[in-house]
Design an enzyme around this catalytic site. Structure first.
Site, mmCIF file in Angstrom:
data_model
loop_
_atom_site.group_PDB
_atom_site.id
_atom_site.type_symbol
_atom_site.label_atom_id
_atom_site.label_comp_id
_atom_site.label_asym_id
_atom_site.label_seq_id
_atom_site.Cartn_x
_atom_site.Cartn_y
_atom_site.Cartn_z
ATOM 1 N N TYR A 1 -1.657 -1.059 10.925
ATOM 2 C CA TYR A 1 -1.915 -1.357 9.451
ATOM 3 C C TYR A 1 -0.718 -0.762 8.699
ATOM 4 O O TYR A 1 -0.147 -1.498 7.672
ATOM 5 C CB TYR A 1 -3.418 -0.692 9.034
ATOM 6 C CG TYR A 1 -3.337 -0.812 7.487
ATOM 7 C CD1 TYR A 1 -3.827 -2.337 6.966
ATOM 8 C CD2 TYR A 1 -3.310 0.155 6.476
ATOM 9 C CE1 TYR A 1 -3.754 -2.428 5.442
ATOM 10 C CE2 TYR A 1 -3.418 0.011 5.044
ATOM 11 C CZ TYR A 1 -3.864 -1.320 4.633
ATOM 12 O OH TYR A 1 -4.025 -1.427 3.355
ATOM 13 N N SER B 1 0.927 -1.178 -0.055
ATOM 14 C CA SER B 1 -0.019 -0.016 -0.126
ATOM 15 C C SER B 1 0.692 1.163 -0.106
ATOM 16 O O SER B 1 2.018 1.202 0.501
ATOM 17 C CB SER B 1 -0.833 -0.101 1.189
ATOM 18 O OG SER B 1 -1.445 1.460 1.483
HETATM 19 N N1 LIG Z 1 -8.683 -0.608 -0.998
HETATM 20 C C1 LIG Z 1 -7.844 0.117 -0.482
HETATM 21 O O1 LIG Z 1 -7.759 1.229 -0.416
HETATM 22 C C2 LIG Z 1 -6.455 -0.489 -0.515
HETATM 23 C C3 LIG Z 1 -5.260 0.448 -0.648
HETATM 24 C C4 LIG Z 1 -3.960 -0.135 -0.568
HETATM 25 C C5 LIG Z 1 -3.781 -1.647 -0.273
HETATM 26 N N2 LIG Z 1 -5.083 -2.352 -0.097
HETATM 27 C C6 LIG Z 1 -4.596 -3.876 0.122
HETATM 28 O O2 LIG Z 1 -5.238 -4.660 -1.038
HETATM 29 C C7 LIG Z 1 -5.537 -5.872 -0.549
HETATM 30 C C8 LIG Z 1 -6.896 -6.157 -0.719
HETATM 31 O O3 LIG Z 1 -7.670 -5.461 -0.107
HETATM 32 P P1 LIG Z 1 -9.159 -4.909 -0.987
HETATM 33 O O4 LIG Z 1 -9.114 -3.530 -0.854
HETATM 34 O O5 LIG Z 1 -9.375 -5.362 -2.207
HETATM 35 O O6 LIG Z 1 -10.229 -5.104 0.334
HETATM 36 P P2 LIG Z 1 -11.330 -6.346 0.310
HETATM 37 O O7 LIG Z 1 -12.484 -6.123 -0.738
HETATM 38 O O8 LIG Z 1 -11.753 -6.137 1.778
HETATM 39 O O9 LIG Z 1 -10.465 -7.863 0.101
HETATM 40 C C9 LIG Z 1 -9.692 -8.250 1.150
HETATM 41 C C10 LIG Z 1 -9.487 -9.651 0.959
HETATM 42 O O10 LIG Z 1 -8.847 -10.301 1.737
HETATM 43 C C11 LIG Z 1 -9.364 -11.370 2.518
HETATM 44 N N3 LIG Z 1 -8.963 -11.563 3.853
HETATM 45 C C12 LIG Z 1 -9.139 -10.740 4.647
HETATM 46 N N4 LIG Z 1 -8.896 -11.429 6.063
HETATM 47 C C13 LIG Z 1 -8.463 -12.654 5.696
HETATM 48 C C14 LIG Z 1 -8.204 -14.094 6.230
HETATM 49 N N5 LIG Z 1 -8.223 -13.978 7.731
HETATM 50 N N6 LIG Z 1 -8.130 -15.081 5.664
HETATM 51 C C15 LIG Z 1 -7.985 -15.075 4.458
HETATM 52 N N7 LIG Z 1 -8.506 -14.194 3.507
HETATM 53 C C16 LIG Z 1 -8.668 -12.965 4.125
HETATM 54 C C17 LIG Z 1 -10.721 -11.173 2.369
HETATM 55 O O11 LIG Z 1 -11.622 -12.569 1.794
HETATM 56 P P3 LIG Z 1 -12.477 -13.086 3.242
HETATM 57 O O12 LIG Z 1 -13.073 -11.997 3.970
HETATM 58 O O13 LIG Z 1 -13.459 -13.759 2.196
HETATM 59 O O14 LIG Z 1 -11.754 -13.964 4.020
HETATM 60 C C18 LIG Z 1 -10.715 -10.581 0.768
HETATM 61 O O15 LIG Z 1 -10.840 -11.346 -0.107
HETATM 62 C C19 LIG Z 1 -5.231 -5.904 0.850
HETATM 63 O O16 LIG Z 1 -4.017 -6.241 1.427
HETATM 64 C C20 LIG Z 1 -5.312 -4.270 1.474
HETATM 65 O O17 LIG Z 1 -4.302 -3.950 2.242
HETATM 66 C C21 LIG Z 1 -6.188 -1.911 -0.169
#
Ligand SMILES: NC(=O)c1ccc[n+]([C@@H]2O[C@H](COP(=O)([O-])OP(=O)(O)OC[C@H]3O[C@@H](n4cnc5c(N)ncnc54)[C@H](OP(=O)(O)O)[C@@H]3O)[C@@H](O)[C@H]2O)c1
Length: 270
Positions: free
Chosen positions: A160, A147
Protein backbone atom coordinates in the site's frame (compact mmCIF):
# COMPACT_ATOMS: atom_id res chain seq x y z
CA UNK A 1 -24.85 1.44 -16.03
CA UNK A 2 -27.47 4.12 -15.47
CA UNK A 3 -27.71 7.82 -16.05
CA UNK A 4 -29.88 10.59 -14.76
CA UNK A 5 -30.50 13.74 -16.82
CA UNK A 6 -27.60 14.56 -19.14
CA UNK A 7 -26.53 17.86 -20.62
CA UNK A 8 -23.97 17.66 -23.43
CA UNK A 9 -22.72 21.20 -22.83
CA UNK A 10 -21.95 20.56 -19.15
CA UNK A 11 -18.38 20.43 -17.79
CA UNK A 12 -17.77 16.94 -16.49
CA UNK A 13 -15.78 15.75 -13.50
CA UNK A 14 -15.04 12.00 -13.41
CA UNK A 15 -14.58 10.66 -9.88
CA UNK A 16 -13.42 7.10 -9.21
CA UNK A 17 -14.24 5.46 -5.91
CA UNK A 18 -17.36 7.62 -5.60
CA UNK A 19 -19.43 4.98 -3.79
CA UNK A 20 -18.08 5.89 -0.33
CA UNK A 21 -15.65 7.89 1.80
CA UNK A 22 -13.46 10.64 0.40
CA UNK A 23 -14.58 10.00 -3.21
CA UNK A 24 -18.22 10.45 -2.32
CA UNK A 25 -17.39 13.79 -0.65
CA UNK A 26 -15.23 14.90 -3.59
CA UNK A 27 -18.11 14.16 -5.98
CA UNK A 28 -20.61 16.07 -3.90
CA UNK A 29 -18.31 19.12 -3.63
CA UNK A 30 -17.67 19.09 -7.40
CA UNK A 31 -21.45 18.99 -7.98
CA UNK A 32 -21.82 22.02 -5.70
CA UNK A 33 -19.11 23.71 -7.81
CA UNK A 34 -21.28 23.22 -10.90
CA UNK A 35 -19.71 20.17 -12.52
CA UNK A 36 -21.72 17.37 -14.10
CA UNK A 37 -20.43 14.02 -12.89
CA UNK A 38 -19.25 10.64 -14.04
CA UNK A 39 -19.17 8.41 -10.96
CA UNK A 40 -17.15 5.19 -11.03
CA UNK A 41 -16.87 2.28 -8.58
CA UNK A 42 -18.04 -1.34 -8.35
CA UNK A 43 -21.11 -0.64 -6.16
CA UNK A 44 -23.64 1.23 -8.30
CA UNK A 45 -26.39 1.50 -5.67
CA UNK A 46 -24.72 4.09 -3.41
CA UNK A 47 -23.63 6.06 -6.48
CA UNK A 48 -27.19 6.02 -7.83
CA UNK A 49 -28.46 7.33 -4.48
CA UNK A 50 -25.81 10.07 -4.51
CA UNK A 51 -26.74 10.99 -8.09
CA UNK A 52 -30.40 11.39 -7.10
CA UNK A 53 -29.44 13.51 -4.09
CA UNK A 54 -27.17 15.78 -6.17
CA UNK A 55 -29.78 16.11 -8.93
CA UNK A 56 -32.21 17.40 -6.30
CA UNK A 57 -29.74 19.69 -4.55
CA UNK A 58 -27.91 21.18 -7.55
CA UNK A 59 -29.58 19.80 -10.71
CA UNK A 60 -26.39 17.83 -11.36
CA UNK A 61 -26.41 15.59 -14.47
CA UNK A 62 -24.72 12.32 -13.47
CA UNK A 63 -23.60 9.20 -15.29
CA UNK A 64 -22.99 6.20 -13.03
CA UNK A 65 -20.52 3.60 -14.29
CA UNK A 66 -20.18 0.32 -12.40
CA UNK A 67 -16.66 -0.94 -13.11
CA UNK A 68 -13.95 -2.96 -11.40
CA UNK A 69 -10.83 -0.83 -11.80
CA UNK A 70 -8.73 -3.79 -10.76
CA UNK A 71 -9.21 -5.12 -14.30
CA UNK A 72 -8.19 -3.83 -17.71
CA UNK A 73 -11.78 -4.42 -18.90
CA UNK A 74 -13.11 -2.22 -16.10
CA UNK A 75 -10.79 0.65 -17.00
CA UNK A 76 -11.62 0.29 -20.72
CA UNK A 77 -15.36 0.28 -19.95
CA UNK A 78 -15.04 3.65 -18.19
CA UNK A 79 -13.12 5.20 -21.08
CA UNK A 80 -15.53 3.74 -23.66
CA UNK A 81 -18.57 5.03 -21.77
CA UNK A 82 -17.16 8.56 -21.71
CA UNK A 83 -16.16 8.42 -25.38
CA UNK A 84 -19.51 6.96 -26.49
CA UNK A 85 -21.35 9.80 -24.75
CA UNK A 86 -18.77 12.38 -25.89
CA UNK A 87 -18.45 13.79 -22.39
CA UNK A 88 -15.80 16.49 -22.03
CA UNK A 89 -13.97 15.39 -18.88
CA UNK A 90 -12.41 18.60 -17.53
CA UNK A 91 -11.66 17.18 -14.10
CA UNK A 92 -10.35 13.67 -13.45
CA UNK A 93 -10.29 12.51 -9.83
CA UNK A 94 -8.37 9.26 -9.37
CA UNK A 95 -9.54 8.41 -5.87
CA UNK A 96 -10.42 4.68 -5.96
CA UNK A 97 -8.01 2.66 -3.89
CA UNK A 98 -7.55 0.39 -0.93
CA UNK A 99 -4.96 -0.81 1.54
CA UNK A 100 -4.26 -4.11 3.23
CA UNK A 101 -2.45 -4.45 6.56
CA UNK A 102 -0.25 -7.41 7.42
CA UNK A 103 3.03 -9.07 6.52
CA UNK A 104 3.77 -9.13 2.81
CA UNK A 105 4.66 -12.84 2.82
CA UNK A 106 1.44 -13.79 4.63
CA UNK A 107 -1.21 -11.62 2.93
CA UNK A 108 -3.05 -13.11 -0.08
CA UNK A 109 -1.03 -12.53 -3.24
CA UNK A 110 -4.05 -11.61 -5.40
CA UNK A 111 -5.33 -8.94 -2.99
CA UNK A 112 -1.87 -7.38 -2.88
CA UNK A 113 -1.60 -7.43 -6.66
CA UNK A 114 -5.08 -5.87 -6.72
CA UNK A 115 -3.76 -2.86 -4.79
CA UNK A 116 -1.20 -2.26 -7.52
CA UNK A 117 -3.88 -2.76 -10.19
CA UNK A 118 -6.33 -0.25 -8.68
CA UNK A 119 -4.06 2.26 -6.90
CA UNK A 120 -1.40 2.41 -9.64
CA UNK A 121 -2.38 0.79 -12.95
CA UNK A 122 -5.95 2.12 -13.25
CA UNK A 123 -4.88 5.58 -12.07
CA UNK A 124 -2.14 5.69 -14.70
CA UNK A 125 -4.37 4.36 -17.50
CA UNK A 126 -7.23 6.79 -16.76
CA UNK A 127 -4.81 9.72 -16.60
CA UNK A 128 -3.34 8.67 -19.96
CA UNK A 129 -6.82 8.37 -21.45
CA UNK A 130 -8.12 11.79 -20.38
CA UNK A 131 -5.05 14.07 -20.43
CA UNK A 132 -4.91 14.48 -24.24
CA UNK A 133 -8.48 15.89 -24.29
CA UNK A 134 -7.53 18.35 -21.55
CA UNK A 135 -4.38 19.37 -23.43
CA UNK A 136 -6.40 19.87 -26.62
CA UNK A 137 -8.89 22.10 -24.77
CA UNK A 138 -6.04 23.97 -23.04
CA UNK A 139 -7.56 23.44 -19.61
CA UNK A 140 -8.10 20.64 -17.16
CA UNK A 141 -7.46 19.35 -13.67
CA UNK A 142 -6.30 15.95 -12.41
CA UNK A 143 -6.60 15.17 -8.71
CA UNK A 144 -4.84 11.98 -7.67
CA UNK A 145 -5.58 10.74 -4.17
CA UNK A 146 -2.28 9.56 -2.70
CA UNK A 147 -1.64 9.50 1.07
CA UNK A 148 0.88 10.58 3.68
CA UNK A 149 1.92 6.93 3.24
CA UNK A 150 3.43 8.08 -0.05
CA UNK A 151 6.28 9.89 1.71
CA UNK A 152 7.90 6.85 3.36
CA UNK A 153 8.11 3.04 3.27
CA UNK A 154 5.46 1.23 5.35
CA UNK A 155 6.46 -2.07 6.97
CA UNK A 156 3.36 -4.27 7.52
CA UNK A 157 1.54 -2.33 4.77
CA UNK A 158 4.43 -2.52 2.33
CA UNK A 159 2.53 -2.69 -0.95
CA UNK A 160 0.00 0.00 0.00
CA UNK A 161 2.70 2.53 0.97
CA UNK A 162 4.64 1.71 -2.20
CA UNK A 163 1.55 2.30 -4.39
CA UNK A 164 1.05 5.71 -2.78
CA UNK A 165 4.74 6.60 -3.25
CA UNK A 166 4.11 5.92 -6.93
CA UNK A 167 1.07 8.22 -6.95
CA UNK A 168 3.04 11.08 -5.34
CA UNK A 169 6.01 10.65 -7.68
CA UNK A 170 3.88 10.25 -10.84
CA UNK A 171 1.67 13.23 -9.98
CA UNK A 172 4.55 15.58 -9.16
CA UNK A 173 6.35 14.63 -12.39
CA UNK A 174 3.23 15.27 -14.49
CA UNK A 175 2.61 18.54 -12.66
CA UNK A 176 5.98 19.74 -13.91
CA UNK A 177 5.58 18.27 -17.43
CA UNK A 178 2.31 20.15 -17.86
CA UNK A 179 3.57 23.53 -16.64
CA UNK A 180 2.16 26.29 -18.86
CA UNK A 181 -0.42 24.09 -20.61
CA UNK A 182 -3.49 25.11 -18.60
CA UNK A 183 -3.68 21.54 -17.24
CA UNK A 184 -2.54 20.78 -13.70
CA UNK A 185 -2.03 17.61 -11.67
CA UNK A 186 -2.44 17.64 -7.90
CA UNK A 187 -1.65 14.87 -5.41
CA UNK A 188 -3.96 14.89 -2.38
CA UNK A 189 -2.17 13.21 0.55
CA UNK A 190 -4.51 12.66 3.51
CA UNK A 191 -3.43 11.16 6.80
CA UNK A 192 -5.68 8.66 8.54
CA UNK A 193 -9.29 9.60 7.69
CA UNK A 194 -12.61 8.25 8.97
CA UNK A 195 -14.01 6.16 6.06
CA UNK A 196 -14.53 2.47 5.24
CA UNK A 197 -10.80 2.28 4.46
CA UNK A 198 -9.76 1.00 7.92
CA UNK A 199 -12.34 -1.80 7.99
CA UNK A 200 -11.34 -2.97 4.53
CA UNK A 201 -7.62 -2.73 5.33
CA UNK A 202 -8.01 -4.70 8.57
CA UNK A 203 -9.26 -7.97 7.08
CA UNK A 204 -6.09 -9.73 8.29
CA UNK A 205 -4.61 -7.38 10.92
CA UNK A 206 -5.72 -4.12 12.52
CA UNK A 207 -2.89 -1.59 12.83
CA UNK A 208 -2.48 0.60 15.92
CA UNK A 209 -2.58 3.59 13.56
CA UNK A 210 -6.29 2.94 12.97
CA UNK A 211 -7.07 3.74 16.60
CA UNK A 212 -6.05 7.30 15.80
CA UNK A 213 -2.86 7.95 17.86
CA UNK A 214 -1.82 10.49 15.20
CA UNK A 215 -5.32 11.92 14.79
CA UNK A 216 -8.23 11.15 12.49
CA UNK A 217 -9.30 13.48 9.67
CA UNK A 218 -12.83 14.07 8.49
CA UNK A 219 -13.52 12.92 4.91
CA UNK A 220 -15.49 16.06 4.01
CA UNK A 221 -12.75 18.38 5.29
CA UNK A 222 -10.10 16.40 3.38
CA UNK A 223 -12.18 16.57 0.21
CA UNK A 224 -12.79 20.34 0.56
CA UNK A 225 -9.03 20.95 0.84
CA UNK A 226 -8.38 18.62 -2.10
CA UNK A 227 -10.82 20.41 -4.41
CA UNK A 228 -9.54 23.83 -3.34
CA UNK A 229 -5.92 22.81 -3.99
CA UNK A 230 -6.86 21.24 -7.31
CA UNK A 231 -8.68 24.40 -8.45
CA UNK A 232 -5.57 26.44 -7.64
CA UNK A 233 -3.37 23.99 -9.51
CA UNK A 234 -1.31 23.03 -6.44
CA UNK A 235 1.25 20.23 -6.78
CA UNK A 236 0.62 18.67 -3.36
CA UNK A 237 -2.15 19.02 -0.79
CA UNK A 238 -1.48 17.51 2.65
CA UNK A 239 -4.46 18.15 4.95
CA UNK A 240 -3.65 18.84 8.61
CA UNK A 241 -0.65 20.50 10.25
CA UNK A 242 0.70 17.29 11.85
CA UNK A 243 0.48 15.47 8.51
CA UNK A 244 2.24 18.34 6.72
CA UNK A 245 5.05 18.31 9.29
CA UNK A 246 5.38 14.54 9.01
CA UNK A 247 5.52 14.70 5.21
CA UNK A 248 8.18 17.45 5.33
CA UNK A 249 10.31 15.68 7.92
CA UNK A 250 10.13 12.10 6.58
CA UNK A 251 12.97 12.51 4.01
CA UNK A 252 15.31 13.92 6.69
CA UNK A 253 14.48 11.45 9.49
CA UNK A 254 17.00 8.63 10.13
CA UNK A 255 15.63 5.89 7.83
CA UNK A 256 16.03 3.01 10.31
CA UNK A 257 14.20 4.92 13.02
CA UNK A 258 11.40 5.92 10.63
CA UNK A 259 10.98 2.29 9.52
CA UNK A 260 10.77 1.02 13.10
CA UNK A 261 8.31 3.74 14.14
CA UNK A 262 6.10 3.04 11.10
CA UNK A 263 6.28 -0.69 11.76
CA UNK A 264 5.14 -0.03 15.35
CA UNK A 265 2.17 2.04 14.13
CA UNK A 266 1.22 -0.55 11.50
CA UNK A 267 1.50 -3.48 13.92
CA UNK A 268 -1.57 -5.27 15.23
CA UNK A 269 -2.93 -3.77 18.44
CA UNK A 270 -2.24 -5.94 21.52
N1 LIG B 1 -9.14 6.74 4.82
C1 LIG B 1 -7.85 6.96 4.97
O1 LIG B 1 -7.29 6.91 6.08
C2 LIG B 1 -7.02 7.33 3.77
C3 LIG B 1 -5.80 8.03 3.99
C4 LIG B 1 -5.02 8.38 2.90
C5 LIG B 1 -5.43 8.05 1.62
N2 LIG B 1 -6.61 7.39 1.43
C6 LIG B 1 -7.00 7.07 0.05
O2 LIG B 1 -8.25 7.67 -0.22
C7 LIG B 1 -8.87 6.98 -1.30
C8 LIG B 1 -10.32 6.74 -0.94
O3 LIG B 1 -10.39 5.86 0.18
P1 LIG B 1 -11.44 6.06 1.37
O4 LIG B 1 -10.67 6.34 2.58
O5 LIG B 1 -12.50 6.97 0.97
O6 LIG B 1 -11.96 4.55 1.53
P2 LIG B 1 -13.34 3.85 1.12
O7 LIG B 1 -14.47 4.51 1.83
O8 LIG B 1 -13.09 2.39 1.33
O9 LIG B 1 -13.48 4.16 -0.44
C9 LIG B 1 -12.74 3.48 -1.42
C10 LIG B 1 -13.40 3.69 -2.77
O10 LIG B 1 -12.60 3.04 -3.78
C11 LIG B 1 -13.44 2.20 -4.55
N3 LIG B 1 -12.74 1.03 -5.04
C12 LIG B 1 -11.98 0.15 -4.33
N4 LIG B 1 -11.59 -0.86 -5.12
C13 LIG B 1 -12.14 -0.63 -6.34
C14 LIG B 1 -12.13 -1.33 -7.58
N5 LIG B 1 -11.49 -2.53 -7.71
N6 LIG B 1 -12.78 -0.82 -8.63
C15 LIG B 1 -13.45 0.37 -8.51
N7 LIG B 1 -13.49 1.08 -7.38
C16 LIG B 1 -12.85 0.58 -6.30
C17 LIG B 1 -14.57 1.79 -3.59
O11 LIG B 1 -15.75 1.46 -4.32
P3 LIG B 1 -16.38 -0.03 -4.50
O12 LIG B 1 -15.99 -0.83 -3.31
O13 LIG B 1 -17.84 0.25 -4.63
O14 LIG B 1 -15.78 -0.53 -5.77
C18 LIG B 1 -14.78 3.08 -2.81
O15 LIG B 1 -15.66 3.93 -3.50
C19 LIG B 1 -8.05 5.70 -1.51
O16 LIG B 1 -7.21 5.86 -2.62
C20 LIG B 1 -7.23 5.59 -0.24
O17 LIG B 1 -6.03 4.90 -0.44
C21 LIG B 1 -7.42 7.03 2.48
Amino acid sequence: MTSTAMVQAARYALVTGASSGIGRELASILAREGYALVLVARRTEPMGALARQLAQAHGTPTVVVGADLGTREGVDAVVQEVEARRLPVEVLVNNAGYGLAGRFDELPADAQQGMVDVNVTALTALTRAFLPGMRARGRGRVLNVASTAGFQPGPLMAVYYATKAYVVSFSEALHEELRGTGVTVTALCPGFTATDFATRASAHARPRLFSGPLGVSDARAVAELGVRGMKHGRRLVVPGLANRLGARMAPFAPRGLLLRLTRHLNAQEE
